[in-house]
Design a protein around this motif. Structure first.
Motif, PDB file in Angstrom:
ATOM      1  N   SER A 165       0.839  -1.209   0.000  1.00  0.00           N
ATOM      2  CA  SER A 165       0.000   0.000   0.000  1.00  0.00           C
ATOM      3  C   SER A 165       0.872   1.256   0.000  1.00  0.00           C
ATOM      4  O   SER A 165       0.497   2.283  -0.576  1.00  0.00           O
ATOM      5  N   VAL A 202      -3.686   4.646   2.999  1.00  0.00           N
ATOM      6  CA  VAL A 202      -3.941   3.648   1.966  1.00  0.00           C
ATOM      7  C   VAL A 202      -3.743   2.295   2.633  1.00  0.00           C
ATOM      8  O   VAL A 202      -2.647   1.981   3.104  1.00  0.00           O
ATOM      9  N   GLN A 256      -5.306  -1.854   2.417  1.00  0.00           N
ATOM     10  CA  GLN A 256      -6.216  -2.875   1.913  1.00  0.00           C
ATOM     11  C   GLN A 256      -7.148  -3.336   3.029  1.00  0.00           C
ATOM     12  O   GLN A 256      -8.360  -3.297   2.898  1.00  0.00           O
ATOM     13  N   SER A 257      -6.546  -3.781   4.124  1.00  0.00           N
ATOM     14  CA  SER A 257      -7.323  -4.387   5.211  1.00  0.00           C
ATOM     15  C   SER A 257      -8.060  -3.357   6.056  1.00  0.00           C
ATOM     16  O   SER A 257      -9.101  -3.658   6.640  1.00  0.00           O
ATOM     17  N   VAL A 283      -1.611 -13.816   0.873  1.00  0.00           N
ATOM     18  CA  VAL A 283      -0.894 -12.827   1.690  1.00  0.00           C
ATOM     19  C   VAL A 283      -0.287 -11.740   0.798  1.00  0.00           C
ATOM     20  O   VAL A 283      -0.287 -10.558   1.132  1.00  0.00           O
ATOM     21  N   ALA A 284       0.212 -12.133  -0.355  1.00  0.00           N
ATOM     22  CA  ALA A 284       0.792 -11.157  -1.280  1.00  0.00           C
ATOM     23  C   ALA A 284      -0.326 -10.318  -1.912  1.00  0.00           C
ATOM     24  O   ALA A 284      -1.250 -10.849  -2.521  1.00  0.00           O
ATOM     25  N   ALA A 285      -0.229  -9.022  -1.742  1.00  0.00           N
ATOM     26  CA  ALA A 285      -1.243  -8.131  -2.319  1.00  0.00           C
ATOM     27  C   ALA A 285      -1.005  -7.999  -3.824  1.00  0.00           C
ATOM     28  O   ALA A 285       0.117  -7.718  -4.257  1.00  0.00           O
ATOM     29  N   LEU A 294       9.390  -6.400  -3.707  1.00  0.00           N
ATOM     30  CA  LEU A 294       8.705  -6.915  -2.510  1.00  0.00           C
ATOM     31  C   LEU A 294       7.968  -8.211  -2.838  1.00  0.00           C
ATOM     32  O   LEU A 294       8.036  -9.195  -2.095  1.00  0.00           O
ATOM     33  N   VAL A 332      -1.338  -7.000   9.425  1.00  0.00           N
ATOM     34  CA  VAL A 332      -0.378  -6.872  10.527  1.00  0.00           C
ATOM     35  C   VAL A 332      -0.963  -5.916  11.569  1.00  0.00           C
ATOM     36  O   VAL A 332      -0.885  -4.698  11.439  1.00  0.00           O
TER      37      VAL A 332
HETATM   38  O1  M6R Z   1      -3.781  -4.045   4.676  1.00  0.00           O
HETATM   39  P1  M6R Z   1      -2.692  -3.085   4.308  1.00  0.00           P
HETATM   40  O2  M6R Z   1      -2.769  -2.624   2.915  1.00  0.00           O
HETATM   41  O3  M6R Z   1      -2.614  -1.935   5.270  1.00  0.00           O
HETATM   42  O4  M6R Z   1      -1.352  -3.920   4.498  1.00  0.00           O
HETATM   43  C1  M6R Z   1      -0.090  -3.304   4.417  1.00  0.00           C
HETATM   44  C2  M6R Z   1       0.990  -4.324   4.186  1.00  0.00           C
HETATM   45  O5  M6R Z   1       1.109  -5.185   5.290  1.00  0.00           O
HETATM   46  C3  M6R Z   1       0.730  -5.149   2.929  1.00  0.00           C
HETATM   47  O6  M6R Z   1       0.569  -4.331   1.819  1.00  0.00           O
HETATM   48  C4  M6R Z   1       1.873  -6.145   2.651  1.00  0.00           C
HETATM   49  O7  M6R Z   1       3.060  -5.456   2.382  1.00  0.00           O
HETATM   50  C5  M6R Z   1       1.473  -7.027   1.477  1.00  0.00           C
HETATM   51  N1  M6R Z   1       0.672  -8.124   1.918  1.00  0.00           N
HETATM   52  C6  M6R Z   1       2.656  -7.517   0.691  1.00  0.00           C
HETATM   53  O8  M6R Z   1       2.243  -8.216  -0.427  1.00  0.00           O
END
Ligand code: M6R
Length: 362
Positions: A60, A103, A105-106, A155-157, A241, A359
């Motif tokens: 993000s 920004v 995702q979660s 897990v990988a975004a 990454l 996380v």
């Molecule tokens: O849910 P978030 O977008 O806040 O998460 C942030 C990172 O932990 C997340 O983008 C992480 O780097 C990815 N899972 C990596 O692919």
């Protein structure tokens, strides 16, 4: 549930055109050069803004880096991008007339939430750009924009990255038009490129076999370096990454111009250097850096859009022309490259060791 794919990550990579259509749906009028994204930020407020800050972590954060370059040029406003866990030190003392955009995702990342709380207590207005309805970030910010990518299990975004960037690009156009910083015809061109993303990405996905072959051919490299400029720099960071988290190989991404300031010492004939040679990424400059590593006998792979750099590369992959959105299309090549390197090595792709999807500790 994985829809016939071996891993959620692969399924989600292939869902990108659909995820983008959902993100764009009802929001883009490329004929008029206008965007409608609902939020409560008034034109008066947008015109009074001094600074936009992005706070985010991991992938993000890379979406924030990409978006910051666009906001700066389209909306004529100072933009700073912060790794969320560093915001306490880098966020500035007086965020008055600042819009801080989380920004995530979660919507549950502890570092990002704590940055948002700090911004708010300093007086900034806060906005969440997230995939998750009802998440903590949506309750803690003044306003929320949803990226509408659908659930992401791996897990990988992957699909959420492109949906974040597309959503933020639309927002940058909207802010630029409101602030009178962006002309209608430039807005139209850019929105046309955004509209073209699902189709261009589909064309990359349709050539997965070629990408898989290239990935397997270079999978045993000692290290992988991703280089790019401007919007291509953000993609280089993201590509590294992705590769390191799922393949466990050493991978680094950096601005192409930084190569000669240190990393070049690590470039040997055992290394593979992947470059973003697309529009929006100053390809004619980056190609000089490719020549530098080529003369150190590194393997060179480049994603191009004009097909005129093939002679300097060991392997090239051509993507459709799409203006400033090309680096995002190149990113799909890098996602599939990472996936096939990891798959070739038998890694647990959807659940890499030591990592969690969300996380929630600092
Ligand atoms: O849910 P978030 O977008 O806040 O998460 C942030 C990172 O932990 C997340 O983008 C992480 O780097 C990815 N899972 C990596 O692919």
């Amino acid at each position: 549930e994985k829809g016939g794919y071996e891993h959620y990550m692969l399924k989600e990579i292939h869902e990108q055109p659909q995820a983008l259509r959902q993100a764009l749906s009802g929001r883009v009028d490329e004929v008029a050069g206008e965007v409608s994204i609902e939020h409560s930020l008034s034109a008066e407020y947008l015109n009074s803004l001094d600074e936009i800050q992005f706070v985010a972590a991991g992938t993000s954060y890379h979406a924030g880096v990409f978006a910051s370059r666009l906001f700066e040029s389209l909306a004529d406003v100072r933009v700073t991008t912060h790794v969320a866990s560093e915001y306490e030190f880098t966020g500035g003392r007086d965020p008055w007339r600042t819009l801080t955009i989380a920004v995530t995702q979660s919507g549950e990342t502890a570092d990002t939430l704590s940055a948002i709380r700090a911004a708010k207590s300093g007086g900034a207005k806060t906005l969440a750009v997230t995939n998750t309805v009802g998440s903590t970030v949506t309750r803690e910010t003044d306003d929320t924009i949803l990226i509408q990518a659908g659930p992401e299990i791996g897990v990988a975004a992957t699909k959420t990255f492109v949906s974040q960037v597309a959503t933020l690009t639309m927002l940058a156009v909207q802010f630029g038009r409101t602030r009178n910083a962006l002309g209608r015809s430039e807005a139209r061109d850019l929105l046309e490129n955004v509209r073209g993303l699902p189709g261009a990405i589909q064309r990359v996905l349709d050539r997965e076999d070629t990408i898989a072959t290239q990935a397997v051919e270079y999978a045993d490299s000692e290290a992988f370096f991703f280089i790019g400029r401007h919007l291509g720099h953000a993609v280089a960071l993201e590509a590294a990454l992705k590769l390191k988290e799922i393949s466990y190989d050493h991978a680094e991404g950096f601005a192409a111009g930084e190569l000669k300031h240190g990393p070049l010492a690590l470039v040997t004939d055992e290394a593979t250097v992947l470059s973003v040679l697309t529009e929006g990424a100053r390809p004619e400059e980056t190609v000089h850096n490719v020549k530098e590593v080529d003369s150190r006998r590194a393997n060179t792979i480049g994603v191009t859009s004009q097909g005129n750099f093939e002679n300097v590369l060991d392997a090239a992959f051509e993507i459709p022309s799409l203006g400033r959105m090309e680096p995002l299309v190149a990113n799909v090549y890098f996602q599939l490259f990472a996936y096939h390197v990891a798959d070739h090595k038998g890694r647990p792709i959807d659940k890499p060791r030591n990592l969690a999807k969300s996380v929630t500790v600092q």
